[in-house]
Design an enzyme around this catalytic site. Structure first.
Site, PDB file in Angstrom:
ATOM      1  N   THR A  11     -46.892 -37.328   3.434  1.00 19.16           N
ATOM      2  CA  THR A  11     -48.026 -36.527   2.951  1.00 19.16           C
ATOM      3  C   THR A  11     -48.037 -35.154   3.640  1.00 19.16           C
ATOM      4  O   THR A  11     -48.362 -34.148   3.006  1.00 19.16           O
ATOM      5  CB  THR A  11     -49.376 -37.234   3.230  1.00 19.16           C
ATOM      6  OG1 THR A  11     -49.445 -37.610   4.597  1.00 19.16           O
ATOM      7  CG2 THR A  11     -49.521 -38.486   2.393  1.00 19.16           C
ATOM      8  N   GLU A 124     -33.057 -33.929  12.410  1.00 16.15           N
ATOM      9  CA  GLU A 124     -33.761 -33.406  13.592  1.00 16.15           C
ATOM     10  C   GLU A 124     -34.989 -34.246  13.952  1.00 16.15           C
ATOM     11  O   GLU A 124     -35.276 -34.484  15.123  1.00 16.15           O
ATOM     12  CB  GLU A 124     -34.192 -31.953  13.328  1.00 16.15           C
ATOM     13  CG  GLU A 124     -34.914 -31.271  14.469  1.00 16.15           C
ATOM     14  CD  GLU A 124     -34.015 -31.025  15.681  1.00 16.15           C
ATOM     15  OE1 GLU A 124     -33.073 -30.242  15.583  1.00 16.15           O
ATOM     16  OE2 GLU A 124     -34.271 -31.657  16.723  1.00 16.15           O
ATOM     17  N   LYS A 200     -32.989 -43.815  19.832  1.00 17.21           N
ATOM     18  CA  LYS A 200     -32.897 -42.371  20.087  1.00 17.21           C
ATOM     19  C   LYS A 200     -31.806 -42.072  21.118  1.00 17.21           C
ATOM     20  O   LYS A 200     -31.085 -41.081  20.992  1.00 17.21           O
ATOM     21  CB  LYS A 200     -34.252 -41.853  20.553  1.00 17.21           C
ATOM     22  CG  LYS A 200     -35.300 -41.925  19.433  1.00 17.21           C
ATOM     23  CD  LYS A 200     -36.716 -41.797  19.981  1.00 17.21           C
ATOM     24  CE  LYS A 200     -37.759 -41.797  18.867  1.00 17.21           C
ATOM     25  NZ  LYS A 200     -39.138 -41.887  19.420  1.00 17.21           N
TER      26      LYS A 200
END
Lengths: 424, 424
Positions: A11, A124, A200
Site C-alpha cells: 500500500t 535493496e 539477512k
C-alpha cells in the site's frame, strides 16, 4: 509494472507512486504505469486507493502479461513468491523484491532466471529496510575488500535488548512490550531466534565476499536465553548486548564465517548507540576503513522507499537497454564452520573462594590454548564469581574450554557465556 | 585509463589497482590497464611503483589519447583540473573525480561536457571520502523526498571541536594539535572557515533537491570564534558543538537553504557521537525516515576506495555501452537566502541582575516574533547571565533580535550566540 502483494509495504508503494508520479517520471525519464496488483482477496478494505480494475487474484497471469515489464514482489515467504519471480524474470521482466527469506534460501535460482531473461533483480529492501546498504556494498565498495560486517539487522530484537539495557526488564517483559507496540509479532520466533537476521546475514555475506551463501550456512543463536543479569553485568563492564549478524573473512582470506548471535560490544562502539528498533550495519573494508549505515530497518514507508529507489534504477536500466549488476560469485570462497571462527568470550563462573581456584581455572584455559585478557573476582566465600574475558581464540577452543569448566569440580556453575565483539 | 595526479590519493589508487587487479577485472568483466599518469615533476620519489614509461607531464595530451577511455582526476583545485576534465569528457572519455571545489564551482560545465561526449561523470570521493553517500542519494533514495541533510563533512574541524569538547582545550590549542597530527594543514583556512564544507554542502544539496547549486550560494560561517566557554556551556546543557553542513527544504517545498555553520546538537543525536576526524551525514527523507552514513572523510586509502568504486561502475557502463545517472536538475528549486532559513538559537547575555531585566529582554524577543523556549539565569548581581534558547524562527528574525539585544542598555554583552539543530 505490476505489484505482487498489497499489505503494509504494497500500500505504501502505491501511495508513493501516486504522490510522486511527477518526480518519478522525471527521475526515470518516462512515466511509470501500474498495470495490475495481485492480491489474495479482492474485496478487502485497503489503506490506499487502487482502481478495482487493477486488482487481480491471478498473480501467475499478471507476471507474464505483455504490458508488464517490471514486477515488484512484496508478498514475502518462499512460495508462491519464488515461482512468480522466476516466471517474471524468465519472461524477460525485471524484478524488485524485498524477500530476504527467498533470496537467502534460493537466490541462485532467481539470479539464473534474471540472466536467462536478461532482466534485473534488485533487492535493496530485503536487508535493513530503508537503509541504502546493498547498493553501496554491491557498487560503491566494488574497488575495496570487505574484511568484516557487523550488523544490527533485526529491529525487534534490538528493541527488546535496548529495553532490557535501559530499564533492566527481563526478556519476557521486554518482548511483551515489543508485542504491545507492534514491534514484535504474536509468534516472535523468526525474530528472537535469529532466523530473520540469519537470512539477512546470508545476503550480506554473499555480496561482501562475492560468493554464494544460503541461510542454512549461517550459524544462528537467538536472544531468548539472555537474562537481566547478563545485561546488567555487561553494563557494569562498559558493554551492551546486541544481536549481531557477523560476516568475517578468515585471516588468510580463503574463507569466511557467517553467524548471528548475541554479543557484548563496548559502549564506545558506533553500533552501541543504535537504540530502539533502529538498524545499523558496520562495515570494515581494507581501504575505506570503518563505515556505518544507520536507519529504519522495517515499516511500510521505509521499506517502500527502498523498493522505489530500486524501481527507478530498474526502469532507467530498461530505458537504456542495459542491466544492473549481476550475481557476483567469482571469488567462490567457502563458508567455514563456526568452530573456526575467531572471537572472544566473556564468562562468569560461580566458584568457591578458596586458594588455588584461579590457578586451576587458568590451567584449563591454557590447556585449550585460550589466553585470558582479564580476570575479576566478585563476592567472597561461597558467593564468589570469577569474571573472565579471553583474548581471541577459535570458537571451537572457546567451546571446549566452556565444556571443561562445566566439568571442573571447583566450578559450581557457568553463570553466563557471551561472545565479545567490536573491540579489537 | 589515465590518472591525473600522483599525490596522497593517486598513489593509493595505483597501489590498489595493482593489488586488486584480479578482483577488479572480475567485477568489471575485463582487465583495467593504466595507460598513463600525469604528474607535475617526473623525477620525484613516490610511495608506489609506477613504470617510468607511464609518467608524463603532458596531461593535456594524456586525456585525449585514443587508448584512454577513462580518466581519474585527483589533482584538485579549479585549474588545470577543469580544462583537463572537460577535454576528456568532450572527447568521449568517462571521468572519475574527487574534486569537490570544482564540482561546487562549475559542476554544470562538467555535466554538459559529459552529455556531449556521452560519457560518465562520477564523483563519490568528493564528499565524505570513503563513505558511500552520493550513490545512495543519487540512486537509492530516487523514489523518496529528502527533507533535510545534516552533515559533519569536514574531518579537521570535527577533530578540533571534539578535542575542545573532550579536553576543554581552546580553539588555538586544538588546532595546533590537529596540525601536529596532520589533520589540519599549515594554512587551515579552507577547513576552519568552512570553505571545504561549503563545497560539499553545495554538492549534497544539488543531489538532494535535483537542482543546481554552487558553493557561492552556500551561507558559510567557520569555527574560529568558538571559545572553550561556548563548548563548556553547550556541554552543561546536554549539547555538543559541531560544524554542520545543512541542506533543508522550506516548509512549502518550493525552495531550500544551504548553509555551513557551527551549531549545538543534543548529545542524544546520532551525529553527536561522531568523534575525532570521522565524518557522518544524517539524512531525513519523507518515507525512509532518518538515515545516517558514517566513516572516514579523508585520507589516501579511504578516498582511493571511493574512486575505485566509481571506476568499476564507469568501466562496467562502458562495457555495457550505457551511462550512469546524468545531472538531475528537473526540480530546479531556488536556494533561499539565509534570512529565510528557519532555525533556533541559544544566546547567553551578560546582564545586571535587577528587577525588570527579564521583562525587557522578553519584550524584545516578542517584538521580533521570536518565541522563547527556555530561560535560565546564572550568577548574581553584576555577574548575572541570562541563557535563552528560542523556538524555531527565521534567521532574519533571530539576527534582528540579536542586534536589538546588543543595543539594549541593560545588556552588558551578548556573550555567545549559537544556532541549535537536530532536536525538532
Amino acid at each position: 509494472m505490476a505489484l505482487l502483494g498489497c499489505g503494509v509495504v504494497g500500500t505504501q508503494v502505491i501511495r508513493l507512486m501516486h504522490e510522486q508520479a511527477g518526480d518519478l517520471a522525471a527521475r526515470i525519464g518516462a512515466p511509470l504505469e501500474l498495470a495490475g496488483v495481485a492480491v489474495r482477496r479482492l474485496g478487502r478494505k485497503r489503506d490506499v486507493e487502487v482502481g478495482p480494475e487493477l486488482l487481480t487474484t491471478d498473480a501467475e497471469a499478471l507476471v507474464t502479461r505483455d504490458d508488464v515489464d517490471i514486477v515488484i514482489e512484496v508478498i514475502g515467504g518462499i512460495e508462491p513468491a519464488r515461482s512468480l519471480i522466476v516466471a517474471a524474470l524468465s519472461g524477460g521482466k525485471s524484478v524488485v523484491t524485498a524477500n530476504k527469506a527467498l533470496l537467502a534460501e534460493d537466490g541462485a535460482s532467481l539470479y539464473e532466471a534474471a540472466r536467462q531473461g536478461n532482466g534485473d533483480l534488485y533487492f535493496e529492501a530485503s536487508v535493513a529496510g530503508a537503509i541504502p546498504l546493498l547498493r553501496p556494498l554491491r557498487e560503491s565498495l566494488a574497488g575495496d575488500h570487505v574484511k568484516r560486517v557487523l550488523g544490527i539487522v533485526n529491529g525487534t530484537t534490538n528493541y527488546i535488548l535496548d529495553k532490557m539495557d535501559t530499564t533492566g526488564a527481563s526478556f519476557t517483559d521486554a518482548l511483551e512490550e515489543a508485542q504491545t507496540l507492534g514491534y514484535a509479532e504474536a509468534d516472535p520466533t523468526a525474530d528472537v531466534e535469529g532466523f530473520d537476521a540469519a537470512a539477512k546475514a546470508a545476503i550480506l555475506a554473499g555480496l561482501a565476499y562475492h560468493s554464494r551463501v544460503t541461510a542454512a550456512e549461517v550459524h544462528r543463536e537467538g536472544i531468548t536465553e539472555i537474562t537481566a543479569t547478563d545485561v546488567a553485568s555487561a553494563k557494569d563492564m562498559g558493554y551492551v548486548i546486541k544481536l549481531l549478524a557477523i560476516c568475517a573473512r578468515s585471516d588468510d582470506g580463503r574463507s569466511f564465517g557467517v553467524r548471528v548471535h548475541p554479543a557484548m560490544i563496548p559502549r564506545s562502539h558506533p553500533l552501541a548507540g543504535v537504540r530502539e528498533a533502529y538498524n545499523a550495519v558496520f562495515v570494515e573494508a581494507e581501504s575505506a576503513g570503518q563505515l556505518m549505515f544507520y536507519g529504519k530497518g522495517a515499516g511500510g514507508a521505509p521499506t517502500a522507499s527502498a523498493v522505489l529507489g530500486d524501481l527507478v534504477a530498474v526502469a532507467r536500466n530498461r530505458l537504456a537497454g542495459t542491466r544492473g549488476p549481476d550475481e557476483s560469485t567469482y571469488a567462490d570462497l567457502a563458508v567455514h564452520p563456526m568452530g573456526e571462527t575467531v572471537t572472544r568470550c566473556h564468562v562468569a563462573l560461580d566458584v568457591a573462594d578458596k586458594p588455588g581456584v584461579l590457578a586451576r581455572v587458568a590451567e584449563l584455559f591454557a590447556k585449550h590454548d585460550v589466553s585470558i585478557q582479564t580476570v575479576r573476582q566478585e563476592g567472597h566465600g561461597d558467593d564468589a564469581q570469577l569474571v573472565i574475558v579471553t583474548h581471541r581464540a577459535t570458537d571451537a577452543a572457546l567451546s571446549a574450554t566452556m565444556e571443561g569448566l562445566r566439568e571442573l569440580d571447583i566450578v559450581r556453575a557457568v553463570a553466563s557465556v557471551m561472545r565479545v565483539e567490536g573491540d579489537d
